[in-house]
Design a protein around this motif. Structure first.
Motif, PDB file in Angstrom:
ATOM      1  N   LYS A   1     122.192 -85.428  47.498  1.00 59.70           N
ATOM      2  CA  LYS A   1     120.855 -85.532  48.065  1.00 59.70           C
ATOM      3  C   LYS A   1     120.915 -85.550  49.588  1.00 59.70           C
ATOM      4  O   LYS A   1     121.726 -86.260  50.183  1.00 59.70           O
ATOM      5  CB  LYS A   1     120.187 -86.813  47.553  1.00 59.70           C
ATOM      6  CG  LYS A   1     118.722 -86.938  47.929  1.00 59.70           C
ATOM      7  CD  LYS A   1     118.126 -88.175  47.273  1.00 59.70           C
ATOM      8  CE  LYS A   1     116.663 -88.338  47.640  1.00 59.70           C
ATOM      9  NZ  LYS A   1     116.088 -89.537  47.019  1.00 59.70           N
ATOM     10  N   ASN A   2     120.058 -84.757  50.188  1.00 57.95           N
ATOM     11  CA  ASN A   2     119.981 -84.686  51.649  1.00 57.95           C
ATOM     12  C   ASN A   2     119.214 -85.892  52.162  1.00 57.95           C
ATOM     13  O   ASN A   2     118.067 -86.119  51.772  1.00 57.95           O
ATOM     14  CB  ASN A   2     119.296 -83.382  52.063  1.00 57.95           C
ATOM     15  CG  ASN A   2     119.311 -83.161  53.562  1.00 57.95           C
ATOM     16  OD1 ASN A   2     119.676 -84.057  54.327  1.00 57.95           O
ATOM     17  ND2 ASN A   2     118.921 -81.970  53.981  1.00 57.95           N
TER      18      ASN A   2
ATOM     19  N   THR B   1     111.170 -89.751  59.330  1.00 50.55           N
ATOM     20  CA  THR B   1     111.696 -88.795  60.294  1.00 50.55           C
ATOM     21  C   THR B   1     110.746 -88.655  61.477  1.00 50.55           C
ATOM     22  O   THR B   1     109.518 -88.656  61.302  1.00 50.55           O
ATOM     23  CB  THR B   1     111.917 -87.407  59.657  1.00 50.55           C
ATOM     24  OG1 THR B   1     112.296 -86.477  60.672  1.00 50.55           O
ATOM     25  CG2 THR B   1     110.666 -86.894  58.973  1.00 50.55           C
TER      26      THR B   1
ATOM     27  N   ASN C   1     109.096 -75.249  50.708  1.00 47.40           N
ATOM     28  CA  ASN C   1     109.313 -76.674  50.938  1.00 47.40           C
ATOM     29  C   ASN C   1     108.187 -77.436  50.257  1.00 47.40           C
ATOM     30  O   ASN C   1     107.010 -77.077  50.409  1.00 47.40           O
ATOM     31  CB  ASN C   1     109.319 -76.987  52.440  1.00 47.40           C
ATOM     32  CG  ASN C   1     110.347 -76.171  53.200  1.00 47.40           C
ATOM     33  OD1 ASN C   1     111.513 -76.501  53.228  1.00 47.40           O
ATOM     34  ND2 ASN C   1     109.904 -75.075  53.820  1.00 47.40           N
TER      35      ASN C   1
ATOM     36  N   ASN D   1     118.272 -86.399  55.268  1.00 46.00           N
ATOM     37  CA  ASN D   1     117.469 -86.115  56.465  1.00 46.00           C
ATOM     38  C   ASN D   1     116.807 -84.752  56.309  1.00 46.00           C
ATOM     39  O   ASN D   1     117.205 -83.765  56.929  1.00 46.00           O
ATOM     40  CB  ASN D   1     118.351 -86.151  57.719  1.00 46.00           C
ATOM     41  CG  ASN D   1     117.535 -86.031  58.998  1.00 46.00           C
ATOM     42  OD1 ASN D   1     116.363 -86.379  59.014  1.00 46.00           O
ATOM     43  ND2 ASN D   1     118.158 -85.525  60.041  1.00 46.00           N
ATOM     44  N   LYS D   2     115.782 -84.701  55.483  1.00 44.83           N
ATOM     45  CA  LYS D   2     115.153 -83.428  55.148  1.00 44.83           C
ATOM     46  C   LYS D   2     114.121 -83.007  56.191  1.00 44.83           C
ATOM     47  O   LYS D   2     113.303 -83.819  56.622  1.00 44.83           O
ATOM     48  CB  LYS D   2     114.474 -83.524  53.782  1.00 44.83           C
ATOM     49  CG  LYS D   2     115.412 -83.879  52.648  1.00 44.83           C
ATOM     50  CD  LYS D   2     114.635 -84.061  51.356  1.00 44.83           C
ATOM     51  CE  LYS D   2     115.532 -84.530  50.223  1.00 44.83           C
ATOM     52  NZ  LYS D   2     114.792 -84.804  48.978  1.00 44.83           N
TER      53      LYS D   2
ATOM     54  N   TYR E   1     113.830 -80.408  42.873  1.00 46.78           N
ATOM     55  CA  TYR E   1     115.110 -80.521  43.572  1.00 46.78           C
ATOM     56  C   TYR E   1     116.256 -80.047  42.691  1.00 46.78           C
ATOM     57  O   TYR E   1     117.201 -79.419  43.147  1.00 46.78           O
ATOM     58  CB  TYR E   1     115.332 -81.974  43.994  1.00 46.78           C
ATOM     59  CG  TYR E   1     116.721 -82.257  44.528  1.00 46.78           C
ATOM     60  CD1 TYR E   1     117.156 -81.684  45.718  1.00 46.78           C
ATOM     61  CD2 TYR E   1     117.585 -83.092  43.840  1.00 46.78           C
ATOM     62  CE1 TYR E   1     118.429 -81.946  46.199  1.00 46.78           C
ATOM     63  CE2 TYR E   1     118.850 -83.358  44.317  1.00 46.78           C
ATOM     64  CZ  TYR E   1     119.265 -82.784  45.497  1.00 46.78           C
ATOM     65  OH  TYR E   1     120.520 -83.034  45.966  1.00 46.78           O
TER      66      TYR E   1
ATOM     67  N   ASN F   1     113.575 -77.959  49.454  1.00 50.50           N
ATOM     68  CA  ASN F   1     113.329 -79.301  49.979  1.00 50.50           C
ATOM     69  C   ASN F   1     112.194 -79.927  49.181  1.00 50.50           C
ATOM     70  O   ASN F   1     111.099 -79.356  49.114  1.00 50.50           O
ATOM     71  CB  ASN F   1     112.921 -79.237  51.455  1.00 50.50           C
ATOM     72  CG  ASN F   1     114.111 -79.090  52.373  1.00 50.50           C
ATOM     73  OD1 ASN F   1     115.175 -79.615  52.082  1.00 50.50           O
ATOM     74  ND2 ASN F   1     113.932 -78.378  53.460  1.00 50.50           N
TER      75      ASN F   1
ATOM     76  N   ARG G   1     118.309 -74.477  43.701  1.00 49.19           N
ATOM     77  CA  ARG G   1     119.093 -74.885  44.860  1.00 49.19           C
ATOM     78  C   ARG G   1     118.371 -74.480  46.151  1.00 49.19           C
ATOM     79  O   ARG G   1     117.826 -73.401  46.274  1.00 49.19           O
ATOM     80  CB  ARG G   1     120.467 -74.224  44.809  1.00 49.19           C
ATOM     81  CG  ARG G   1     121.432 -74.736  45.874  1.00 49.19           C
ATOM     82  CD  ARG G   1     122.684 -73.860  45.922  1.00 49.19           C
ATOM     83  NE  ARG G   1     123.306 -73.752  44.618  1.00 49.19           N
ATOM     84  CZ  ARG G   1     124.137 -74.670  44.139  1.00 49.19           C
ATOM     85  NH1 ARG G   1     124.414 -75.743  44.835  1.00 49.19           N
ATOM     86  NH2 ARG G   1     124.674 -74.505  42.956  1.00 49.19           N
TER      87      ARG G   1
ATOM     88  N   ASP H   1     112.147 -90.545  48.521  1.00 50.82           N
ATOM     89  CA  ASP H   1     112.901 -90.325  49.751  1.00 50.82           C
ATOM     90  C   ASP H   1     112.570 -91.421  50.751  1.00 50.82           C
ATOM     91  O   ASP H   1     113.415 -91.821  51.548  1.00 50.82           O
ATOM     92  CB  ASP H   1     112.573 -88.950  50.335  1.00 50.82           C
ATOM     93  CG  ASP H   1     113.192 -87.837  49.517  1.00 50.82           C
ATOM     94  OD1 ASP H   1     114.423 -87.690  49.576  1.00 50.82           O
ATOM     95  OD2 ASP H   1     112.459 -87.136  48.799  1.00 50.82           O
TER      96      ASP H   1
END
Length: 668
Positions: free
Chosen positions: A16-17, A298, A28, A19-20, A62, A69, A66, A117
C-alpha cells in the motif's frame, strides 16, 4: 513466503502506498464515507451504511487493477449541537467529549478491518481554514444573504436554542419526540420553530420565539447549475435510486435560502466582524471535513479535491444524509467559482433494523461497534453478515438467528469446507507439495465446465463491484466457492481417487488449489483476514484479481502450509444469550408456537392490501421474480447442470426474500 519460482510472477498485491497523489492522465478514485457523529459509538446500521460499504469498494479498486490510486477518507464529525448536547449530559467540555470518543470510533473501525487511508477529525486548523475560505468566497460572490429569523430562546437557560436542543411534536406526522432539525419517524427536515409544543431539551422549559440574525446560502441562485450537474452525474455515476429520488424531490420543490449559521460556541467561527458567537451550521460545515481531513493526510490535498479532470469521487452513506451531499455541499463548492472535484458516484442504503425495531443506545437495544468484539465472533463473520444483508434497495433486518445460520450454513459449510478439505488433502496425500501439471491427466468436461462457469461469474463479479452492487458481488463470490465444492463431489476426491487414479487426482488438486487462490482475491474486499488466512495456508502472497481464471497461478512443486480453520461453528443457543444481552425482542419466526414447525420452514409476510396503485418497487420485484422463475423452469426443462440450476434457484429465493421484507415493511 514462497519463492517466485513456485507462484506465478506479477500477481502479488503490491504494498500500500502511504503517500498517494493523483497521477495525471490516469484513473484516480477518491472515496469517502459519511462522517459519523463523534458523540456516540457507531451501531451496525451506521457501519454498513457508510464505512464498511466504502471499504469494500476501496479494496476492490486498489486490488483489481494495478496502478489505480484509491484514496479512502473518513473521520469523526465533531462540531454541532449533537456534541454539545452530549457534553452537557456527561458533564464534560465538548473537546473532552471528542477526545474521548474519537479513539473509540477509530478502534471500532480498525477491529472491523476497515482500512482508511486517513481517519481524521473535523476539529482541526485545516477544517477552520478551508470552511472559512469557502464561506468567504460565497460571501464575496453575493451568494450569502443576511437576515433575521425567529428562533427559540429558553429564558431559563438564557440562550438561543439550536435545533437539537429543542424537541416536540412533528407537524408532518405527529411524532411526539421529533428533533428541531429532523423527524426520525418520517425523515422530514424541520426548523425548530415548526415543532408543535416545543420544549427545551436541557430543562424541559417551553421556549419563546425571538429574532436572531443569521447568514443564509442562496440555493435558489445555485439551483440551475446544481441541477444540471445532477442530471449528468446521477446517470453517468449510476447513483442509487433512493439518492436520485431524494435529490429530485428537493429540486422539484425548489431550492430556497438555507440558514448556514447557528448561535453556538462549539463550531467553526463565522469569519466576519460582528458575528462573534456565531458558528457554521453543522450540515454546511461537516461535508467540508472530507477535504480538510484529506489536507491532514497530504499537503497536496487540492490535487484530489480541485482536480475533476483526473479524479472521480465516490461517496457512501445512508439515505438520511443524501440532500446534504447532493444539494448543499456541491452547491457550496460550485458557488465558490473554483473547479472542485464533485460527486461522481453516490452509493446509498436504506436502513438496517435490529430484530423488531431500531437500534437505540439509550434504550440498550442493538449491537454497537464495541459490542461486536465482546461476542468472540471474528471480524470476517460480521463483515460477511452485514454485507450479505446490506439494505441496498429496501430496509433489511438484523436477526441473531440469521447471523448464526449464515455463519454455520454458508461460511462454514461452503467456503470453509472447500478450502479446508483441499488443503488437508494435499497436506496428507501429497506431503503439502503441488503435483506436476505435466504428469496430470488431461482436462475433462468437468474441468472445462468449471473454468467456464467460474469465468462467467468472475466477469459478473467484476461488473457488480464496478457498479457498486456490493451485495451482488458477494453472492457471486459464494457461488464460485459452491462450484468448487460441486467440483470435488463430481470428481470424488478421496483416498480411492489418489490410489487408483493418481493422474486424475493430480489434475483435480491443481485445479482446486488455483481456485482457492482465486477465492482469496474475490473475498479480499469482503473478508480481508479470511483472504490472508487462505494465502497463508497456500504459502502465497495476497494476490491481485485476474481478468480470467486459469490453472496457472500456483505452480508445480510449490509447498503449501498446514490447514487452519477459516470459521468455527456458532452454537444456536447463543441466539437467546445475545438477544437477552443486546435488547432484542423475540422475532415472529422465533416464537414458541413456531418452533413446532419443521426446521428451516419460513412463513412469508402477508401481502399488504394497497390503497390505490401498487407501489412501483413492489411491481418491479414481482416482475423480477416472474422472470427469474421462468428462467429456472427453462433451465430445468433443458436439463442444465446442477450448479447452474442451483445458482438461479438461489437468486430466485433472494428476490422472494426481498419481496417478503418489503411486504413486512409496508405492512408495518
Amino acid at each position: 513466503m514462497s519463492s517466485p519460482a513456485t507462484i506465478k510472477a506479477g500477481i502479488a498485491l503490491p504494498p500500500k502506498n502511504a503517500n498517494k497523489v493523483p497521477i495525471p492522465g490516469e484513473r484516480n478514485v477518491l472515496i469517502t464515507s459519511a462522517l459519523p457523529y463523534v458523540n456516540n459509538v457507531p451501531h451496525l446500521g451506521n457501519i454498513i451504511g457508510s464505512t464498511l460499504s466504502a471499504d469494500v469498494y476501496a479494496r476492490q479498486v486498489y486490488q483489481r487493477i494495478r496502478g489505480i490510486n484509491a484514496l479512502y477518507i473518513c473521520g469523526t464529525d465533531e462540531y454541532g449541537t449533537a456534541t454539545e448536547t452530549k457534553a452537557l449530559s456527561d458533564g464534560v467540555t465538548c473537546q473532552e467529549l471528542c477526545d474521548k470518543y474519537y479513539p473509540i470510533h477509530k478502534q471500532c473501525y480498525e477491529w472491523m478491518e476497515i482500512d482508511f487511508d486517513k481517519f481524521g477529525r473535523t476539529t482541526t486548523e485545516e477544517q477552520t481554514k478551508i470552511a472559512q475560505d469557502i464561506f468567504m468566497r460565497l460571501y464575496e460572490r453575493d451568494l450569502l444573504v443576511e437576515d433575521t429569523m425567529l428562533q427559540l430562546y429558553c429564558s431559563q437557560c438564557d440562550r438561543y436554542l439550536a435545533d437539537r436542543f429543542v424537541e416536540g411534536t412533528c407537524p408532518k406526522c405527529n411524532y411526539d419526540d421529533a428533533r428541531g432539525d429532523q423527524c426520525d419517524q418520517c425523515g422530514n427536515l424541520l426548523n425548530a420553530t415548526d415543532l408543535i409544543n416545543p420544549r427545551c431539551k436541557l430543562d424541559g422549559n417551553r421556549p419563546v420565539q425571538k429574532l436572531s440574525k443569521h447568514m443564509f446560502l442562496d440555493l435558489g441562485k445555485l439551483q440551475p447549475q446544481c441541477e444540471e450537474w445532477f442530471e449528468k452525474a446521477s446517470v453517468d455515476g449510476h447513483w442509487s435510486s433512493n439518492g436520485k429520488v431524494i435529490t429530485q424531490s428537493w429540486f422539484k420543490e425548489g431550492l430556497r435560502l438555507r440558514c448556514i449559521t447557528r448561535d453556538l460556541k462549539w463550531g467553526t467561527p463565522v469569519p466576519l466582524p460582528g458575528w462573534e458567537g456565531k458558528v457554521f451550521y453543522v450540515w454546511f460545515d461537516a461535508p467540508i471535513g472530507y477535504p480538510s481531513i484529506t489536507a491532514t493526510y497530504t499537503k497536496d490535498w487540492e490535487k484530489w479535491w480541485k482536480n475533476p479532470k483526473d479524479v472521480k469521487l465516490y461517496q457512501f452513506m445512508g439515505k438520511d444524509n443524501v440532500p446534504f451531499h447532493t444539494v448543499i455541499f456541491p452547491s457550496s463548492l460550485m458557488g465558490t467559482g473554483e473547479d472542485w472535484t464533485l460527486l461522481d458516484t453516490l452509493s446509498t442504503t436504506e436502513y438496517l433494523q435490529y430484530e423488531s425495531g431500531k437500534f437505540s443506545k439509550s434504550r440498550g437495544v442493538g449491537i454497537f461497534g464495541n459490542n461486536v468484539q465482546e461476542t468472540g465472533v471474528p471480524p470476517s463473520v460480521w463483515r460477511y453478515y452485514l454485507l450479505s444483508n446490506r439494505p441496498e434497495t429496501n430496509d433489511s433486518l438484523y436477526l441473531w438467528k440469521d447471523f448464526i445460520a449464515r455463519n454455520n450454513n454458508e461460511l462454514l459449510a461452503n467456503l470453509g469446507n472447500f478450502v479446508n478439505r483441499v488443503i488437508k488433502f494435499v497436506n496428507a496425500k501429497y506431503d503439502s507439495h503441488v503435483p506436476s501439471i505435466e504428469t496430470a491427466a488431461a482436462p475433462t468436461a468437468s474441468d472445462e465446465n468449471l473454468l467456464r462457469e467460474v469465468n462467467e461469474r468472475l466477469k459478473h463479479y467484476v461488473q457488480a463491484l464496478d457498479d457498486v452492487k456490493i451485495r451482488e458481488g458477494l453472492r457471486l463470490a459464494m457461488e464460485i466457492s459452491a462450484l468448487g465444492n460441486l467440483y470435488l463431489q463430481e470428481n470424488k476426491i478421496d483416498n480411492t481417487l489418489f490410489a487408483e487414479h493418481k493422474d486424475r487426482c493430480d489434475r483435480v488438486v491443481i485445479t482446486a488449489l488455483n481456485l482457492i487462490y482465486l477465492l482469496s482475491a474475490l473475498f479480499f474486499p469482503y473478508m480481508p483476514s479470511t483472504s490472508e488466512s487462505i494465502a497463508r495456508q497456500l504459502n502465497a502472497p495476497v494476490r491481485l484479481l485476474p481478468e480470467e481464471f486459469a490453472v496457472d497461478s500456483i505452480l508445480p512443486g510449490h509447498v503449501i502450509n498446514k490447514a487452519e480453520y477459516l470459521f468455527k461453528r456458532i452454537d444456536e443457543k447463543q441466539e437467546d444469550v445475545w438477544r437477552a444481552k443486546y435488547g432484542g425482542n423475540v422475532p415472529a419466526e422465533a416464537k414458541p408456537e413456531d418452533k413446532k414447525k419443521k426446521r428451516g420452514a419460513t412463513k412469508a409476510a402477508p401481502a399488504p392490501v394497497f390503497k390505490g396503485e401498487k407501489p412501483a418497487e413492489v411491481i418491479t420485484l414481482e416482475k423480477q421474480i416472474d422472470e427469474q422463475g421462468a428462467k429456472v423452469r427453462d433451465l430445468k426443462a433443458a436439463k442444465a447442470d446442477a450448479a447452474t440450476v442451483q445458482t438461479e434457484v438461489q437468486a430466485l429465493l433472494v428476490l422472494k426474500k426481498d419481496l417478503a421484507d418489503l411486504f413486512a415493511k409496508l405492512t408495518v
